[in-house]
Design a protein around this motif. Sequence first.
Motif, PDB file in Angstrom:
ATOM      1  N   ASP A 109      -9.560 -43.491 -20.463  1.00 60.95           N
ATOM      2  CA  ASP A 109     -10.381 -44.535 -19.835  1.00 60.95           C
ATOM      3  C   ASP A 109     -10.928 -44.168 -18.529  1.00 60.95           C
ATOM      4  O   ASP A 109     -10.286 -44.192 -17.518  1.00 60.95           O
ATOM      5  N   ASP A 110     -11.885 -43.302 -18.477  1.00 59.87           N
ATOM      6  CA  ASP A 110     -12.765 -42.981 -19.432  1.00 59.87           C
ATOM      7  C   ASP A 110     -13.020 -41.603 -19.562  1.00 59.87           C
ATOM      8  O   ASP A 110     -14.084 -41.049 -19.676  1.00 59.87           O
ATOM      9  N   GLU A 143     -17.176 -49.029 -12.783  1.00 59.27           N
ATOM     10  CA  GLU A 143     -17.078 -50.072 -13.980  1.00 59.27           C
ATOM     11  C   GLU A 143     -15.986 -50.866 -13.932  1.00 59.27           C
ATOM     12  O   GLU A 143     -15.778 -52.037 -14.445  1.00 59.27           O
ATOM     13  N   GLU A 144     -14.847 -50.254 -13.248  1.00 57.82           N
ATOM     14  CA  GLU A 144     -13.608 -50.941 -13.355  1.00 57.82           C
ATOM     15  C   GLU A 144     -13.459 -51.973 -12.179  1.00 57.82           C
ATOM     16  O   GLU A 144     -13.807 -51.645 -11.002  1.00 57.82           O
TER      17      GLU A 144
HETATM   18 ZN   LIG Z   1     -13.188 -47.969 -19.343  1.00 53.45          ZN
END
Ligand SMILES: [Zn+2]
Length: 392
Positions: A109-110, A143-144
């Motif tokens: 991830d990722d 994103e996180e």
């Molecule tokens: Zn992710």
Amino acid sequence: MATPHVARALRFFETRADAITEEQIRICSIAASPFGEQERAEYFSRKFSELGLTEVEIDEEGNCLGLLRGSSRSPLMVVSAHLDTVFSADTDFNVVRRDGRLYAPGIADDGCGLAALIALVQAIQSERIPIEGSILFVGTVGEEGEGNLRGVRHLFTKGRWAKHIDSFLSFDGPGLDRITNRALGSHRYRVEVAGPGGHSWGDFGLPNPVHAIGRAISRLASYPAPKEPRTTFNVGRIEGGRSVNSIPSEASMEVDLRSAAEAELQRLDAFFRRAVRDAIDEENATRRAGDSLLKLKVDLIGERPTGETPADSPLVELAIEATKLIGVDPHLDQSSTDSNLPISLGLPAITLGAGGSSAFSHSLDEWYDPRGRDLGLKRGLLVILGTVGVIM
Ligand SMILES: [Zn+2]
């Protein structure tokens, strides 16, 4: 699949399996903490240029972009994976190989999505597949967690490609069956409580910020979250205090609220806000006359929209068919990914697993097993080529 150069590109993922894994190790060895993705973005920018992508750049937000131009600028499809991890800058990002598995924070991830981006560009380029539309490959930032989708948000709102993107595909994590077409909404909060602070014995009776946070957590923990639609809450971080014999002058917590349904998310949100206010009032009520009140600050640090790309939209249907073609039963699901943002703007967007398997993501024990990765890449390539078109 029968077109000769496409068939060769599909085989590329089998014959180059080891090289793809080596690339994943190189990528994941570069530290990428929240708001600290720059080195990884620079690596991608060099790589994109080497592989012959054009208009390669790192945009103002930190995303790395590279265009694979087809015979036409449209349809323009974004194919992405996220550069960031949940881990802080002091984390050891070195990758350890053991028993066929790769161990490192962020390896799946990722890391597997990022490796997929490079492998897909290589396959299309090395077999010179003549595509009709164009593909914008993007390594996104933020994103996180507290990143709050800042990378895709910029891409779709302020970036120079914003008004030209027709569809979006993100590779996030491993797996072969998952097609994430529904965006899971979330609200994230940081709560800060401040008070006068003092001596644990001498000043006993002063309102205590840690006690107030404790009261709030206790109230939230009692929330009857429904299983259907799935609704969850988590106090993920608490901080505060100075020493065991001091009444703290501050305490804080970070909270993640999610629901598969917008109405349930609103209900949980209202309960949480009330729980915090009531907890502060309760703690303030215990103070002695003349003591100052606790001060409360509640900040919304993340808000991810809900929504969906309909199951009968061409992009989802294509993903379903491609999944069946690799011999796997497709499974539509709901998650919180970079796709949330384009979905909320009404653009067709899905998130796919990039093949292989993994466990313990978001923990230091995270591992990735690349066996079967080629199937995930084949599925991805078919969805991409089906979307932008191949010149026959
Ligand atoms: Zn992710």
